[in-house]
Design a protein around this motif. Structure first.
Motif, PDB file in Angstrom:
ATOM      1  N   LEU A 120       0.730  -1.191  -0.051  1.00 49.27           N
ATOM      2  CA  LEU A 120      -0.170  -0.227  -0.050  1.00 49.27           C
ATOM      3  C   LEU A 120       0.949   1.149   0.136  1.00 49.27           C
ATOM      4  CD1 LEU A 120      -2.596  -1.030   3.021  1.00 49.27           C
ATOM      5  CD2 LEU A 120      -3.092  -0.821   0.279  1.00 49.27           C
ATOM      6  N   THR A 121       0.223   2.446  -0.585  1.00 49.03           N
ATOM      7  CA  THR A 121       1.211   3.556  -0.400  1.00 49.03           C
ATOM      8  C   THR A 121       0.360   4.214   0.846  1.00 49.03           C
ATOM      9  OG1 THR A 121       1.427   3.745  -2.650  1.00 49.03           O
ATOM     10  CG2 THR A 121       1.490   5.802  -1.317  1.00 49.03           C
ATOM     11  N   TYR A 122       1.387   4.668   1.792  1.00 45.61           N
ATOM     12  CA  TYR A 122       0.895   5.261   3.163  1.00 45.61           C
ATOM     13  C   TYR A 122       1.049   6.781   2.982  1.00 45.61           C
ATOM     14  CZ  TYR A 122       0.442   1.077   5.582  1.00 45.61           C
ATOM     15  OH  TYR A 122       0.196  -0.373   5.839  1.00 45.61           O
ATOM     16  N   VAL A 123      -0.243   7.387   3.205  1.00 43.66           N
ATOM     17  CA  VAL A 123      -0.120   8.920   2.958  1.00 43.66           C
ATOM     18  C   VAL A 123       0.035   9.767   4.105  1.00 43.66           C
ATOM     19  CG1 VAL A 123      -1.675  10.850   2.120  1.00 43.66           C
ATOM     20  CG2 VAL A 123      -1.831   8.392   1.214  1.00 43.66           C
ATOM     21  N   ILE A 124      -0.790   9.729   5.210  1.00 47.41           N
ATOM     22  CA  ILE A 124      -0.627  10.397   6.517  1.00 47.41           C
ATOM     23  C   ILE A 124      -1.238   9.563   7.572  1.00 47.41           C
ATOM     24  CG2 ILE A 124      -2.718  11.723   5.987  1.00 47.41           C
ATOM     25  CD1 ILE A 124      -1.136  14.116   7.235  1.00 47.41           C
ATOM     26  N   GLY A 125      -0.635   9.709   8.774  1.00 49.83           N
ATOM     27  CA  GLY A 125      -1.200   9.280  10.067  1.00 49.83           C
ATOM     28  C   GLY A 125      -2.002  10.238  10.663  1.00 49.83           C
ATOM     29  N   ILE A 126      -3.175  10.000  10.978  1.00 54.21           N
ATOM     30  CA  ILE A 126      -3.928  11.160  11.670  1.00 54.21           C
ATOM     31  C   ILE A 126      -4.424  11.357  12.955  1.00 54.21           C
ATOM     32  CG2 ILE A 126      -6.537  12.084  11.338  1.00 54.21           C
ATOM     33  CD1 ILE A 126      -6.462  11.111   8.410  1.00 54.21           C
ATOM     34  N   THR A 127      -4.949  10.039  13.631  1.00 56.41           N
ATOM     35  CA  THR A 127      -5.059  10.267  14.982  1.00 56.41           C
ATOM     36  C   THR A 127      -5.292   8.673  15.407  1.00 56.41           C
ATOM     37  OG1 THR A 127      -7.068  10.932  16.690  1.00 56.41           O
ATOM     38  CG2 THR A 127      -7.484  10.205  14.759  1.00 56.41           C
ATOM     39  N   GLY A 128      -5.712   8.640  16.822  1.00 50.23           N
ATOM     40  CA  GLY A 128      -6.094   7.268  17.476  1.00 50.23           C
ATOM     41  C   GLY A 128      -7.340   7.281  18.169  1.00 50.23           C
ATOM     42  N   TYR A 129      -7.754   6.213  18.599  1.00 51.48           N
ATOM     43  CA  TYR A 129      -9.130   6.384  19.165  1.00 51.48           C
ATOM     44  C   TYR A 129      -8.986   6.287  20.710  1.00 51.48           C
ATOM     45  CZ  TYR A 129     -11.056   4.629  14.791  1.00 51.48           C
ATOM     46  OH  TYR A 129     -11.396   4.471  13.405  1.00 51.48           O
ATOM     47  N   ALA A 130     -10.195   6.779  21.350  1.00 46.28           N
ATOM     48  CA  ALA A 130     -10.208   6.557  22.872  1.00 46.28           C
ATOM     49  C   ALA A 130     -10.918   5.623  23.032  1.00 46.28           C
ATOM     50  CB  ALA A 130     -10.514   7.718  23.505  1.00 46.28           C
ATOM     51  N   PHE A 131     -10.948   4.190  23.889  1.00 50.35           N
ATOM     52  CA  PHE A 131     -11.627   3.104  23.945  1.00 50.35           C
ATOM     53  C   PHE A 131     -12.333   3.002  25.404  1.00 50.35           C
ATOM     54  CE2 PHE A 131      -9.077   2.064  20.467  1.00 50.35           C
ATOM     55  CZ  PHE A 131      -9.778   1.425  19.390  1.00 50.35           C
ATOM     56  N   GLY A 132     -13.245   2.445  25.521  1.00 52.33           N
ATOM     57  CA  GLY A 132     -14.052   1.825  26.722  1.00 52.33           C
ATOM     58  C   GLY A 132     -14.968   0.794  26.664  1.00 52.33           C
ATOM     59  N   VAL A 133     -15.396   0.537  27.681  1.00 54.46           N
ATOM     60  CA  VAL A 133     -16.652  -0.345  27.945  1.00 54.46           C
ATOM     61  C   VAL A 133     -17.805   0.189  28.526  1.00 54.46           C
ATOM     62  CG1 VAL A 133     -17.401  -2.584  29.025  1.00 54.46           C
ATOM     63  CG2 VAL A 133     -15.095  -2.537  28.320  1.00 54.46           C
ATOM     64  N   VAL A 134     -18.774   0.174  27.799  1.00 54.95           N
ATOM     65  CA  VAL A 134     -19.983   1.107  28.288  1.00 54.95           C
ATOM     66  C   VAL A 134     -21.141  -0.080  28.557  1.00 54.95           C
ATOM     67  CG1 VAL A 134     -19.521   3.167  27.513  1.00 54.95           C
ATOM     68  CG2 VAL A 134     -20.679   1.730  25.972  1.00 54.95           C
ATOM     69  N   VAL A 135     -22.144   0.183  29.433  1.00 46.01           N
ATOM     70  CA  VAL A 135     -23.286  -0.524  29.556  1.00 46.01           C
ATOM     71  C   VAL A 135     -24.344   0.419  29.686  1.00 46.01           C
ATOM     72  CG1 VAL A 135     -22.149  -2.495  30.883  1.00 46.01           C
ATOM     73  CG2 VAL A 135     -23.003  -0.385  31.947  1.00 46.01           C
TER      74      VAL A 135
END
Length: 327
Positions: A120-135
């Motif tokens: 693949l051609t890698y263009v740009i890294g942008i961000t990352g997620y915030a994760f969690g467990v919800v109910v």
């Protein structure tokens, strides 16, 4: 004999120039790029913490490059369908994909004959997620320990939704289950939007999700049990991290944009520069903040190096969990 030699000499003299039209054509294409709309394949359904930030970036890049930038939803295959589609596209810079962590698991979760880190051609890294467990707010689980204790007494009964099989959400929850010796029941969906809708409708007991859950928690509809970052979310300072629960996991799952292999470097630079500029806009930062995300810029070279390292790490995780996910 002399005539033959003259013909041969003429062919030799002409050979260097025979490639000029091709090179000139490629150069001209890069100079005039883009001259039609650009599509970005999004690996999840509409809604959620990937869609919102990409819509803002698309707006700014469209203004910068003076062409429409269209978000094209391609949910499925654990968030890898968009990248699989881009891999087989013409490398002309008009089709990109959001590459998420599931892409680096592809060699270990499905049968493919190509390498995501080099094909693949890698263009740009942008961000990352915030994760969690919800109910749901009405859930009897007030803490993550409550949910784990119930799962120990009722193996396979507690359900959790995710955006798909072999996503970071799925594998992290399985690591949590392994750590505590419990069995959860995984229910995959096509994206965060669908997963959270299912949770709200009572179709699952919990959801391992990106911070797309934030608005629903703020309105009192959901409750957060744990977050997966290095530190607690400033928005929910009372909610413990996985590390505080005794699980040595920090998860942000960085993502960015890729194009087909062989995309002209001049076109890649144009795309990279346009998206990097857009990442500096205040409305983009505000959109990320809505989901407790922050910019995680990576250059094209850095993003590809990250991908190569991520593939090694994902292989180790799959092996650790003892999962044979190839179909």
């Amino acid at each position: 004999m002399q005539g033959a030699c003259n013909v041969a000499l003429l062919l030799v003299l002409m050979t260097p120039f025979s490639f000029f039209p091709i090179a000139a054509s490629a150069q001209q294409a890069a100079e005039h790029y883009p001259d039609r709309p650009i599509r970005i394949l999004l690996p999840f359904a509409a809604g959620g913490s990937t869609d919102g930030p990409m819509r803002v970036l698309a707006k700014h890049v469209s203004e910068s490059l003076k062409q429409p930038v269209i978000i094209d939803y391609r949910p499925g295959a654990g968030g890898t369908l968009a990248t699989q589609t881009v891999y087989s596209m013409k490398p002309d810079g008009y089709t990109l994909a959001v590459a998420v962590a599931g892409v680096y698991r592809m060699p270990y979760t499905m049968k493919i004959n190509w390498d995501p880190s080099s094909d693949l051609t890698y263009v740009i890294g942008i961000t990352g997620y915030a994760f969690g467990v919800v109910v749901p707010a009405s859930s009897p689980f007030k803490t993550m320990n409550d949910m784990i204790a119930y799962a120990k007494q009722h193996p396979g009964v507690v359900t959790y939704g995710t955006p798909g099989v072999a996503t970071t959400n799925h594998l992290t929850m399985e690591r949590v289950a392994m750590k505590f010796g419990v069995k959860f029941n995984h229910i995959p969906y096509k994206g965060s939007g669908e997963s959270l809708q299912a949770l709200m409708a009572g179709q699952v007991d919990s959801a391992a999700e990106t911070s797309a859950f934030v608005p629903l928690v703020q309105t009192g509809k959901l409750r957060v049990l744990t977050v997966w970052g290095q530190e607690r979310m400033p928005r929910f300072p009372q909610i413990p991290t996985l590390r505080e629960l005794g699980i040595d996991i920090v998860q942000s799952s960085p993502w960015g944009l890729v194009a087909p292999k062989g995309t002209d470097p001049a076109i890649v630079r144009k795309l990279h520069d346009a998206f990097k500029e857009a990442m500096g806009k205040e409305d983009f930062k505000k959109m990320l903040a809505q989901f407790d995300m922050t910019p995680e810029y990576r250059s094209s070279a850095d993003f590809q190096a990250f991908a190569a390292a991520a593939m090694k790490n994902e292989k180790a995780t799959i092996e650790q969990l003892g999962l044979n996910l190839k179909q």
